[in-house]
Design an enzyme around this catalytic site. Sequence first.
Site, PDB file in Angstrom:
ATOM      1  N   GLY A  64      26.699 -19.707 -41.147  1.00 37.05           N
ATOM      2  CA  GLY A  64      27.069 -19.756 -39.745  1.00 37.05           C
ATOM      3  C   GLY A  64      28.318 -18.960 -39.442  1.00 37.05           C
ATOM      4  N   SER A  65      28.690 -18.979 -38.164  1.00 40.78           N
ATOM      5  CA  SER A  65      29.765 -18.121 -37.686  1.00 40.78           C
ATOM      6  C   SER A  65      31.137 -18.513 -38.219  1.00 40.78           C
ATOM      7  CB  SER A  65      29.795 -18.134 -36.144  1.00 40.78           C
ATOM      8  OG  SER A  65      29.996 -19.450 -35.662  1.00 40.78           O
ATOM      9  N   THR A  66      31.314 -19.769 -38.607  1.00 38.44           N
ATOM     10  CA  THR A  66      32.586 -20.196 -39.193  1.00 38.44           C
ATOM     11  C   THR A  66      32.580 -20.038 -40.707  1.00 38.44           C
ATOM     12  OG1 THR A  66      32.815 -21.825 -37.402  1.00 38.44           O
ATOM     13  CG2 THR A  66      34.298 -22.055 -39.286  1.00 38.44           C
ATOM     14  N   ASP A 120      31.584 -25.547 -45.196  1.00 35.41           N
ATOM     15  CA  ASP A 120      30.599 -25.184 -44.181  1.00 35.41           C
ATOM     16  C   ASP A 120      31.109 -25.589 -42.806  1.00 35.41           C
ATOM     17  OD1 ASP A 120      28.273 -24.152 -43.140  1.00 35.41           O
ATOM     18  OD2 ASP A 120      26.922 -25.519 -44.196  1.00 35.41           O
ATOM     19  N   GLY A 121      30.537 -24.989 -41.794  1.00 35.60           N
ATOM     20  CA  GLY A 121      30.866 -25.345 -40.419  1.00 35.60           C
ATOM     21  C   GLY A 121      30.015 -26.506 -39.937  1.00 35.60           C
ATOM     22  N   LYS A 133      24.480 -30.481 -37.658  1.00 33.28           N
ATOM     23  CA  LYS A 133      24.408 -29.135 -38.192  1.00 33.28           C
ATOM     24  C   LYS A 133      22.983 -28.617 -38.021  1.00 33.28           C
ATOM     25  CE  LYS A 133      26.187 -28.280 -42.181  1.00 33.28           C
ATOM     26  NZ  LYS A 133      26.695 -26.985 -41.676  1.00 33.28           N
ATOM     27  N   GLY A 134      22.835 -27.302 -38.144  1.00 38.06           N
ATOM     28  CA  GLY A 134      21.490 -26.740 -38.145  1.00 38.06           C
ATOM     29  C   GLY A 134      21.114 -25.912 -36.948  1.00 38.06           C
ATOM     30  N   GLY A 136      22.023 -23.095 -36.532  1.00 35.47           N
ATOM     31  CA  GLY A 136      21.769 -21.785 -37.119  1.00 35.47           C
ATOM     32  C   GLY A 136      20.487 -21.726 -37.925  1.00 35.47           C
ATOM     33  N   GLU A 142      21.378 -26.545 -46.405  1.00 35.14           N
ATOM     34  CA  GLU A 142      22.762 -27.005 -46.291  1.00 35.14           C
ATOM     35  C   GLU A 142      22.887 -28.447 -46.765  1.00 35.14           C
ATOM     36  OE1 GLU A 142      24.351 -24.303 -42.528  1.00 35.14           O
ATOM     37  OE2 GLU A 142      23.410 -26.238 -42.156  1.00 35.14           O
TER      38      GLU A 142
END
Length: 269
Positions: A64-66, A120-121, A133-134, A136, A142
């Site tokens: 993800g983006s982070t 993780d983000g 989460k998810g 993405g 994950e």
Amino acid sequence: MAIAYPHFFVSEKSKNLKQQPSLMVSSTPSSPPVILSQDELKKIAAYKAVEFVESGMVVGLGTGSTAKHAVARIGELLKLGKLKNIVGIPTSTITHEQAVSLGIPLSDLNTHSILDLAIDGADEVDREMNLVKGRGGSLLREKMVEAACKKFIVIVDESKLVSHLGGSGLAMPVEIVPFCWEFTLKRLEMLFIEAGCVGKLRRTVGGEPYVTDNGNYIIDLYFKSDMGDLKAASDAILRLAGVVEHGMFLDMATTVIVAGKLGVSVTNK
């Protein structure tokens, strides 16, 4: 882009709310406030998380983006020789490709069934450090990787904080098998009818069903109100035939790092 630590008060918080001194503050109180973008805040949180990584560790690499900033930082430190003998376990094909491009040695859960930590983000974080989460699309891998680690560090900017999961009004993903997906969607909606749940099949820009790395579809659930007991909700979703996994990560995070306009906080369970 340089990380703007000089403009932040960085605090460490645990359950007893013990506060540590700031790492660095602005030297000129009269200087104008620094306005950082959301991506800059993500990068600050990611760099802080990588401080937990030590040479010789097996590390789960998030998606993800982070998380991409954390993966990039690990690659940079390996190149500089500040980290050595790191083994990465990627949570998606995208992260795998990024890690390979950075020269990070990779393995998998078959070889390393216990990880030292994962970074993780998250799409949402509630007051109890439960996560969504998810969004993405990598929630299954994950969850497999992050359930196998001794320490799971979550990195977010302050926009991801919610009073309850689903509170952002955005999607809570559920990975399902493609077979009779409409039937599964309706059953998911019925589970949370009192919460005003609406389910939608995730689609690509071209209108085709989005397909995960595992060949599955994703149903995005949207809630008008609190879904109630999270453990009960989790169990109910997983009991449905056709469901592979959902995006609620309950009681998994051990550390949450939040970057905001007033600083960086680190909360430990």
